[in-house]
Write a protein that holds these residues in place. Structure first.
Motif, PDB file in Angstrom:
ATOM      1  N   SER A  45     -10.686  -1.698  43.159  1.00 18.36           N
ATOM      2  CA  SER A  45     -12.199  -0.926  42.667  1.00 18.36           C
ATOM      3  C   SER A  45     -12.820  -2.247  43.228  1.00 18.36           C
ATOM      4  CB  SER A  45     -12.357  -0.741  41.126  1.00 18.36           C
ATOM      5  OG  SER A  45     -11.343   0.188  40.727  1.00 18.36           O
ATOM      6  N   THR A  46     -12.109  -3.759  43.343  1.00 17.30           N
ATOM      7  CA  THR A  46     -12.697  -4.583  43.559  1.00 17.30           C
ATOM      8  C   THR A  46     -13.563  -4.412  45.005  1.00 17.30           C
ATOM      9  OG1 THR A  46     -10.959  -5.925  41.988  1.00 17.30           O
ATOM     10  CG2 THR A  46     -12.166  -7.181  44.667  1.00 17.30           C
ATOM     11  N   LYS A  91     -16.181  -2.887  44.297  1.00 18.34           N
ATOM     12  CA  LYS A  91     -17.935  -3.496  44.589  1.00 18.34           C
ATOM     13  C   LYS A  91     -17.659  -4.085  44.988  1.00 18.34           C
ATOM     14  CE  LYS A  91     -17.626  -2.960  39.480  1.00 18.34           C
ATOM     15  NZ  LYS A  91     -16.499  -2.798  38.857  1.00 18.34           N
ATOM     16  N   MET A  96     -20.942  -2.709  47.283  1.00 16.07           N
ATOM     17  CA  MET A  96     -21.700  -1.647  46.200  1.00 16.07           C
ATOM     18  C   MET A  96     -22.680  -3.251  46.548  1.00 16.07           C
ATOM     19  SD  MET A  96     -22.485   0.700  45.853  1.00 16.07           S
ATOM     20  CE  MET A  96     -24.801   0.863  46.288  1.00 16.07           C
ATOM     21  N   ASP A 154     -21.950  -5.995  44.047  1.00 16.67           N
ATOM     22  CA  ASP A 154     -22.103  -6.910  43.494  1.00 16.67           C
ATOM     23  C   ASP A 154     -21.745  -8.648  43.328  1.00 16.67           C
ATOM     24  OD1 ASP A 154     -21.011  -7.943  40.849  1.00 16.67           O
ATOM     25  OD2 ASP A 154     -19.894  -5.818  39.990  1.00 16.67           O
ATOM     26  N   PHE A 155     -22.874  -9.328  42.694  1.00 19.17           N
ATOM     27  CA  PHE A 155     -22.492 -10.424  43.297  1.00 19.17           C
ATOM     28  C   PHE A 155     -21.148 -10.917  42.195  1.00 19.17           C
ATOM     29  CE2 PHE A 155     -26.195  -9.338  39.743  1.00 19.17           C
ATOM     30  CZ  PHE A 155     -25.813 -10.325  38.868  1.00 19.17           C
ATOM     31  N   ASN A 156     -20.815 -10.604  41.203  1.00 22.86           N
ATOM     32  CA  ASN A 156     -19.506 -10.586  40.015  1.00 22.86           C
ATOM     33  C   ASN A 156     -18.439 -11.586  41.701  1.00 22.86           C
ATOM     34  OD1 ASN A 156     -20.493 -11.030  37.986  1.00 22.86           O
ATOM     35  ND2 ASN A 156     -20.581  -8.995  38.350  1.00 22.86           N
ATOM     36  N   TYR A 157     -18.806 -11.482  42.451  1.00 24.20           N
ATOM     37  CA  TYR A 157     -17.546 -10.978  43.195  1.00 24.20           C
ATOM     38  C   TYR A 157     -17.976 -11.621  44.608  1.00 24.20           C
ATOM     39  CZ  TYR A 157     -15.284  -6.943  40.951  1.00 24.20           C
ATOM     40  OH  TYR A 157     -14.955  -6.202  39.490  1.00 24.20           O
ATOM     41  N   LYS A 205     -29.223  -6.855  48.934  1.00 27.55           N
ATOM     42  CA  LYS A 205     -28.855  -6.631  47.360  1.00 27.55           C
ATOM     43  C   LYS A 205     -27.978  -5.515  47.384  1.00 27.55           C
ATOM     44  CE  LYS A 205     -32.676  -9.992  46.233  1.00 27.55           C
ATOM     45  NZ  LYS A 205     -33.537  -9.390  46.391  1.00 27.55           N
ATOM     46  N   THR A 206     -28.152  -5.342  46.507  1.00 26.60           N
ATOM     47  CA  THR A 206     -27.092  -3.771  45.763  1.00 26.60           C
ATOM     48  C   THR A 206     -28.625  -2.543  46.011  1.00 26.60           C
ATOM     49  OG1 THR A 206     -25.509  -4.738  43.884  1.00 26.60           O
ATOM     50  CG2 THR A 206     -26.335  -1.925  44.333  1.00 26.60           C
ATOM     51  N   MET A 208     -18.840   5.038  39.410  1.00 21.76           N
ATOM     52  CA  MET A 208     -17.744   3.643  39.224  1.00 21.76           C
ATOM     53  C   MET A 208     -16.684   4.027  38.033  1.00 21.76           C
ATOM     54  SD  MET A 208     -19.830   0.191  38.129  1.00 21.76           S
ATOM     55  CE  MET A 208     -21.151   1.518  37.157  1.00 21.76           C
TER      56      MET A 208
END
Ligand code: ADP
Ligand code: MG
Length: 256
Positions: free
Chosen positions: A41-42, A45, A48, A50-53, A71-72, A84
């Motif tokens: 999944s990481t 993400k 895509m 995802d700014f958490n990664y 950006k996404t 997802m």
């Protein structure tokens, strides 16, 4: 279509993807299998945006463009799509409004209402989704399987070219799985250049959607690549971990 080069990615300071490489050409279906927590999944993400990664190293090239700085929503506009593993619920926003806004944003112009209604009606029928589902809050109170179908509805409306389906088959009943599989095949027929990255633990969906490649991910990278037969082998034998003997409910010993 997509080239992932030497990608190292972190979440919460933990390296999850470690020098990951994968090239996906136009029209191909790639399947990723792997034990829980290896970073499947990481990967989706990070693709895509995802700014958490955190991307520590490497590049992701999509149709010649390095997308890591985008950006996404910019990536989505380029045709990248993620269904997802755990679709989000959005209370107070109907499915129809959500899709129309997303489509307008993707096309950067307001969509014609009449055409939109026609499009959503057709998609809904092809997915055998009841009418009311389109007018309910996004995923609110949807069952696991209904949420997954709703992800495919989004794909059909937004018409992306690189599609990631993260465990789209989890929690989906046998009939719904067939419908999902058929819809993926219909989509591939309509858009032969569209490529798919399908994450799964089973071969059920692959009975309908034929993979070109099956990859096994472990320790943050691809450790083995094959075809449908590899998926079958994994379904039967697992990921070649040390054999653990457990006791079954009837007292017999089972090797896992
Ligand atoms: P999977 O291959 O099962 O899809 P994931 O990519 O979801 O695995 O997760 C990879 C690893 O990263 C797991 O150990 C998971 O617990 C960890 N992880 C994922 N998201 C987060 C998060 N938001 N915070 C902390 N750890 C996370
Ligand atoms: Mg996952």
């Amino acid at each position: 279509m997509l080239e992932i080069k030497n990608l190292t990615g972190k979440i919460e300071n933990k390296v999850v993807l470690n020098n990951f490489n994968l090239t996906i050409n136009d029209g191909e279906v790639h399947v990723i299998m792997g034990p829980n927590g290896v970073g499947k999944s990481t990967l989706t993400k990070i693709i895509m945006g995802d700014f958490n990664y955190e991307v520590v190293e490497g590049n992701i090239i999509y149709n010649g463009t390095n997308i890591l700085k985008l950006k996404t929503d910019e990536r989505a506009r380029l045709g990248i799509f993620l269904a997802m593993q755990n679709p989000l619920e959005i209370d107070g926003v109907t499915n129809a409004d959500f899709l129309r806004t997303a489509l307008s944003s993707k096309n950067q112009k307001n969509v014609n209402l009449y055409e939109f209604i026609k499009k959503i009606d057709t998609a809904k029928q092809e997915l055998m989704m009841p009418d009311e589902m389109v007018h309910r809050s996004v995923n609110k109170g949807f069952s696991g399987g209904e949420k997954k179908k709703n992800e495919i509805l989004q794909m059909k409306i937004l018409e992306p070219t690189f599609i990631m389906l993260d465990e789209i088959d989890s929690g989906v009943d046998v009939d719904a799985l067939k419908i999902v599989g058929n819809n993926i095949n219909m989509y591939r027929k309509k858009y032969p250049n569209a490529s798919f990255l399908i994450i799964t633990h089973y071969t059920h969906l692959l009975k309908y959607v034929k993979p070109d490649f099956v990859h096994v991910v472990k320790e943050g990278k691809i450790v083995k690549t094959g075809d449908y037969k590899l998926a079958k082998e994994i379904e039967t034998n697992g990921f070649n971990f040390e054999k653990v003997v457990i006791e079954a409910f009837d007292g017999s010993e089972v090797s896992e």
